[in-house]
Design a protein around this motif. Structure first.
Motif, PDB file in Angstrom:
ATOM      1  N   ILE A  78       0.032  -2.464   3.265  1.00 26.31           N
ATOM      2  CA  ILE A  78       0.771  -1.393   3.380  1.00 26.31           C
ATOM      3  C   ILE A  78       1.117  -0.977   1.963  1.00 26.31           C
ATOM      4  O   ILE A  78       1.934  -1.701   1.440  1.00 26.31           O
ATOM      5  N   ALA A  79       0.821   0.413   1.423  1.00 27.59           N
ATOM      6  CA  ALA A  79       1.188   0.562   0.242  1.00 27.59           C
ATOM      7  C   ALA A  79       2.104   2.080   0.258  1.00 27.59           C
ATOM      8  O   ALA A  79       1.574   3.047   0.791  1.00 27.59           O
ATOM      9  N   ALA A  80       3.180   1.963  -0.160  1.00 23.32           N
ATOM     10  CA  ALA A  80       4.062   3.200   0.006  1.00 23.32           C
ATOM     11  C   ALA A  80       4.587   3.534  -1.468  1.00 23.32           C
ATOM     12  O   ALA A  80       5.250   2.728  -2.269  1.00 23.32           O
ATOM     13  N   ALA A  81       4.729   4.754  -1.985  1.00 23.95           N
ATOM     14  CA  ALA A  81       4.913   5.360  -3.238  1.00 23.95           C
ATOM     15  C   ALA A  81       5.014   6.892  -3.102  1.00 23.95           C
ATOM     16  O   ALA A  81       4.504   7.411  -2.486  1.00 23.95           O
ATOM     17  N   GLY A  82       5.999   7.287  -3.893  1.00 24.95           N
ATOM     18  CA  GLY A  82       6.452   8.588  -4.009  1.00 24.95           C
ATOM     19  C   GLY A  82       5.322   9.062  -5.610  1.00 24.95           C
ATOM     20  O   GLY A  82       4.453   8.588  -5.835  1.00 24.95           O
ATOM     21  N   GLY A  83       5.750  10.324  -6.043  1.00 24.62           N
ATOM     22  CA  GLY A  83       5.162  10.977  -7.144  1.00 24.62           C
ATOM     23  C   GLY A  83       3.704  11.012  -6.669  1.00 24.62           C
ATOM     24  O   GLY A  83       3.353  11.663  -5.595  1.00 24.62           O
ATOM     25  N   ALA A  84       2.534  10.720  -7.407  1.00 27.01           N
ATOM     26  CA  ALA A  84       1.221  10.921  -7.197  1.00 27.01           C
ATOM     27  C   ALA A  84       0.546  10.196  -6.139  1.00 27.01           C
ATOM     28  O   ALA A  84      -0.386  10.305  -5.739  1.00 27.01           O
ATOM     29  N   ALA A  85       1.486   8.907  -5.711  1.00 28.00           N
ATOM     30  CA  ALA A  85       1.068   7.932  -4.775  1.00 28.00           C
ATOM     31  C   ALA A  85      -0.193   7.402  -4.948  1.00 28.00           C
ATOM     32  O   ALA A  85      -1.136   7.109  -4.137  1.00 28.00           O
ATOM     33  N   HIS A  86      -0.267   6.951  -6.244  1.00 28.16           N
ATOM     34  CA  HIS A  86      -1.564   6.390  -6.618  1.00 28.16           C
ATOM     35  C   HIS A  86      -1.787   4.685  -6.248  1.00 28.16           C
ATOM     36  O   HIS A  86      -2.796   4.166  -6.043  1.00 28.16           O
ATOM     37  N   LEU A  87      -0.588   4.375  -5.772  1.00 21.00           N
ATOM     38  CA  LEU A  87      -0.482   2.990  -5.297  1.00 21.00           C
ATOM     39  C   LEU A  87      -1.694   2.660  -4.169  1.00 21.00           C
ATOM     40  O   LEU A  87      -2.331   1.499  -4.573  1.00 21.00           O
ATOM     41  N   ALA A  88      -1.613   3.156  -3.464  1.00 25.40           N
ATOM     42  CA  ALA A  88      -2.606   2.921  -2.121  1.00 25.40           C
ATOM     43  C   ALA A  88      -4.143   3.149  -2.591  1.00 25.40           C
ATOM     44  O   ALA A  88      -4.834   2.042  -2.281  1.00 25.40           O
ATOM     45  N   GLY A  89      -4.564   3.844  -3.613  1.00 26.74           N
ATOM     46  CA  GLY A  89      -5.883   3.769  -4.115  1.00 26.74           C
ATOM     47  C   GLY A  89      -6.062   2.703  -5.006  1.00 26.74           C
ATOM     48  O   GLY A  89      -7.142   1.942  -4.830  1.00 26.74           O
ATOM     49  N   VAL A  90      -4.993   2.091  -5.839  1.00 26.39           N
ATOM     50  CA  VAL A  90      -5.265   1.043  -6.655  1.00 26.39           C
ATOM     51  C   VAL A  90      -5.329  -0.043  -5.620  1.00 26.39           C
ATOM     52  O   VAL A  90      -6.488  -1.178  -5.968  1.00 26.39           O
ATOM     53  N   VAL A  91      -4.632  -0.389  -4.728  1.00 23.26           N
ATOM     54  CA  VAL A  91      -4.513  -1.532  -3.659  1.00 23.26           C
ATOM     55  C   VAL A  91      -5.955  -1.455  -3.000  1.00 23.26           C
ATOM     56  O   VAL A  91      -6.734  -2.443  -3.108  1.00 23.26           O
ATOM     57  N   ALA A  92      -6.499  -0.366  -2.557  1.00 20.90           N
ATOM     58  CA  ALA A  92      -7.618  -0.399  -1.895  1.00 20.90           C
ATOM     59  C   ALA A  92      -8.730  -0.861  -2.908  1.00 20.90           C
ATOM     60  O   ALA A  92      -9.775  -1.165  -2.186  1.00 20.90           O
ATOM     61  N   GLY A  93      -8.769  -0.304  -4.076  1.00 16.91           N
ATOM     62  CA  GLY A  93      -9.641  -0.744  -4.979  1.00 16.91           C
ATOM     63  C   GLY A  93      -9.973  -2.186  -5.381  1.00 16.91           C
ATOM     64  O   GLY A  93     -11.035  -2.536  -5.879  1.00 16.91           O
TER      65      GLY A  93
END
Length: 100
Positions: free
Chosen positions: A67-82
């Motif tokens: 589970i990746a949670a972040a504000g702003g541009a929310a790139h965290l989930a994409g980096v995790v999935a990558g």
């Protein structure tokens, strides 16, 4: 005999410790259902190496979902999935620019 602590199966990443107000409910809900989790503060922008190192070893360490949670541009989930083949749930958190 002491109770054995369950090994985490859910990895929760927060882009900032200020995201805890939103994520604490996720952790509490997992606890209610007996699902062990671990929480890490790591940013796709400020600490990308930390994110990659954690996520790359997640499966080997017994995690089953991220589970990746972040504000702003929310790139965290994409980096995790990558960097993993595990399922990734992205949660937008209220941030400086958006309301989550």
């Amino acid at each position: 005999m002491a109770a054995r602590k369950k090994k985490p199966v859910v990895g929760i990443l927060m882009g900032s410790d200020s995201d805890w107000d939103s994520l604490q409910h996720t952790v509490q809900t997992l606890e209610v259902f007996g699902v062990a989790c671990e929480v890490l503060v790591a940013s796709a922008h400020r600490t990308p190496d930390r994110v990659v190192k954690y996520v790359s070893g997640a499966s080997k360490n017994g995690l089953k979902v991220m589970i990746a949670a972040a504000g702003g541009a929310a790139h965290l989930a994409g980096v995790v999935a990558g960097h993993t083949n595990l399922p990734v749930i992205g949660i937008p958190v209220k941030g400086w620019a958006l309301d989550g």
